[in-house]
Design an enzyme around this catalytic site. Structure first.
Site, mmCIF file in Angstrom:
data_model
loop_
_atom_site.group_PDB
_atom_site.id
_atom_site.type_symbol
_atom_site.label_atom_id
_atom_site.label_comp_id
_atom_site.label_asym_id
_atom_site.label_seq_id
_atom_site.Cartn_x
_atom_site.Cartn_y
_atom_site.Cartn_z
ATOM 1 N N SER A 103 0.937 -1.191 -0.033
ATOM 2 C CA SER A 103 0.132 -0.064 -0.023
ATOM 3 C C SER A 103 1.078 1.472 0.005
ATOM 4 O O SER A 103 1.811 1.296 0.655
ATOM 5 C CB SER A 103 -0.976 -0.020 1.291
ATOM 6 O OG SER A 103 -1.520 1.410 1.444
ATOM 7 N N SER A 104 0.417 2.330 -0.739
ATOM 8 C CA SER A 104 1.250 3.469 -0.710
ATOM 9 C C SER A 104 1.116 4.277 0.665
ATOM 10 O O SER A 104 1.750 5.219 0.722
ATOM 11 C CB SER A 104 0.570 4.481 -1.665
ATOM 12 O OG SER A 104 -0.645 4.829 -1.550
ATOM 13 N N CYS A 105 0.334 3.632 1.665
ATOM 14 C CA CYS A 105 0.361 4.320 3.001
ATOM 15 C C CYS A 105 1.631 4.049 3.493
ATOM 16 O O CYS A 105 2.084 4.656 4.793
ATOM 17 C CB CYS A 105 -0.594 3.852 3.808
ATOM 18 S SG CYS A 105 -0.766 2.231 4.442
ATOM 19 N N TYR A 132 -0.817 -0.440 10.420
ATOM 20 C CA TYR A 132 -1.104 -0.975 9.020
ATOM 21 C C TYR A 132 0.042 -0.767 8.096
ATOM 22 O O TYR A 132 0.665 -1.543 7.575
ATOM 23 C CB TYR A 132 -2.227 -0.355 8.188
ATOM 24 C CG TYR A 132 -2.502 -1.039 7.083
ATOM 25 C CD1 TYR A 132 -3.192 -2.120 6.650
ATOM 26 C CD2 TYR A 132 -2.282 -0.184 5.622
ATOM 27 C CE1 TYR A 132 -3.710 -2.691 5.643
ATOM 28 C CE2 TYR A 132 -2.665 -0.608 4.646
ATOM 29 C CZ TYR A 132 -3.395 -1.919 4.547
ATOM 30 O OH TYR A 132 -3.480 -2.583 3.324
ATOM 31 N N LYS A 136 2.931 -3.333 6.400
ATOM 32 C CA LYS A 136 3.172 -3.357 4.932
ATOM 33 C C LYS A 136 4.730 -3.331 4.672
ATOM 34 O O LYS A 136 5.089 -3.948 3.729
ATOM 35 C CB LYS A 136 2.364 -2.455 4.284
ATOM 36 C CG LYS A 136 0.807 -2.668 4.090
ATOM 37 C CD LYS A 136 0.520 -3.967 3.422
ATOM 38 C CE LYS A 136 -0.757 -4.380 3.442
ATOM 39 N NZ LYS A 136 -1.164 -5.636 2.868
ATOM 40 N N HIS A 176 -13.088 2.804 3.052
ATOM 41 C CA HIS A 176 -12.082 3.783 2.573
ATOM 42 C C HIS A 176 -13.079 4.815 2.134
ATOM 43 O O HIS A 176 -14.321 4.574 2.075
ATOM 44 C CB HIS A 176 -11.209 3.456 1.538
ATOM 45 C CG HIS A 176 -10.199 2.236 1.878
ATOM 46 N ND1 HIS A 176 -9.935 1.073 1.778
ATOM 47 C CD2 HIS A 176 -8.845 2.629 2.672
ATOM 48 C CE1 HIS A 176 -8.864 0.463 2.185
ATOM 49 N NE2 HIS A 176 -8.389 1.392 2.935
#
Length: 307
Positions: A103-105, A132, A136, A176
């Protein structure tokens, strides 16, 4: 090719299964009872029994900003445990191809946009979804380490931007932004509401890609896996403000009320736009426009409400 897809009941998994290219492969799609990724011994036994040629790890505990703030322990522990279990078991079973969906988070909160793959762990994470993101990061790094120790193991990470689409969750507290807003505006229209609140000033920018496009990328990546970069961003390469998403969703639903900003609410990172340089060089591009994607997602919600 026999491919194990973890999280096949989730949004990404369902879109992978719906893609036209799905019929070209033998896809293993165990449910949680058949494969509990939190149970390391069960994961090892499943891989030994089924012997897939490749694993696509799409499973995870996911949710929007409210869920991440409310349950940071679960978002960290369960996601990290699942990632470590499936990665180590795949390596031990000599499965040489592994596509890890991240994920880009996991990019630093203050990193300069657009976010290049090299920025992982180059700064502090966004506090609202740090648990989270840490999980990742761990899986992404483990893929790198496994390949570094033995380059026969092609363990690579796909880093999608924010996603939305068919099979999304529409619960405002656990989904989301886009599905939550679709549900919120749809409910407001049905109730005859004339005002809707937006968290913050609505000026934060987000990049949302239709989940069907990610599925398309995944099949492209399977066919070109040897030359795919170790870590690769997958997205649009452009973004919109939260206000713009609300406006476009209102058009699709036919809501003509007003928007009011709640400045007391958290908004997360001001911008989260991926750098698509490697993606372009790899030779893939998204296909679905925002309007097309929103219409398909709203249609899916209406179908679910009529079931």
């Amino acid at each position: 090719m026999k491919i194990l897809i973890t999280g096949s009941n989730g949004m990404v998994g369902q879109n992978i299964l719906e893609h036209p290219d799905a019929s070209s492969y033998e896809l293993l799609t165990p449910n949680r009872k058949e494969l509990n990724l939190l149970d390391a011994l069960q994961v090892e036994a499943y891989l030994s029994q089924n012997q897939p040629d490749m694993v696509i790890h799409a499973a995870g505990v996911v949710g929007g900003i409210q869920a991440n703030i409310a349950e940071p322990v679960r978002f960290l522990v369960d996601n990290m445990q699942m990632g470590l279990n499936i990665l180590t078991a795949s390596k031990n079973a000599d499965i040489e191809r592994f596509m890890n969906l991240s994920s880009s988070c996991m990019y630093p909160r203050d990193a300069k946009n657009p976010l290049a793959e090299e920025l992982i762990l180059k700064g502090e994470l966004e506090p609202t979804n740090e648990g989270y993101a840490l999980a990742k990061v761990a899986s992404t790094r483990l893929c790198e380490y496994i390949h570094r120790e033995n380059n026969a193991f092609l363990y690579k990470t796909v880093i999608p931007c924010n996603l939305y689409g068919r099979h999304d969750k529409f619960d405002p507290k656990h989904s989301h932004m886009i599905p939550a807003v679709i549900q919120k505006i749809s409910d407001a229209k049905n109730r005859g509401q004339k005002e809707i609140d937006i968290w913050g000033d609505g000026l934060a920018r987000r990049e949302f890609m239709y989940a069907g496009d990610l599925a398309d990328f995944i099949y492209f990546a399977i066919q070109n896996f040897e030359v795919m970069p170790q870590n690769i961003n997958v997205g649009l390469g452009h973004d919109h403000t939260i206000n713009e998403y609300y406006t476009e969703i209102a058009k699709v639903i036919g809501f003509d009320g007003e928007f009011v900003h709640d400045l007391s609410k958290p908004v997360g990172m001001k911008q989260k736009l991926i750098d698509d340089t490697k993606l372009k060089a790899f030779g893939w591009q998204y296909k679905t426009s925002l309007q097309e994607g929103l219409k398909a997602t709203f249609q899916f919600l209406k179908e679910q409400e009529n079931v």
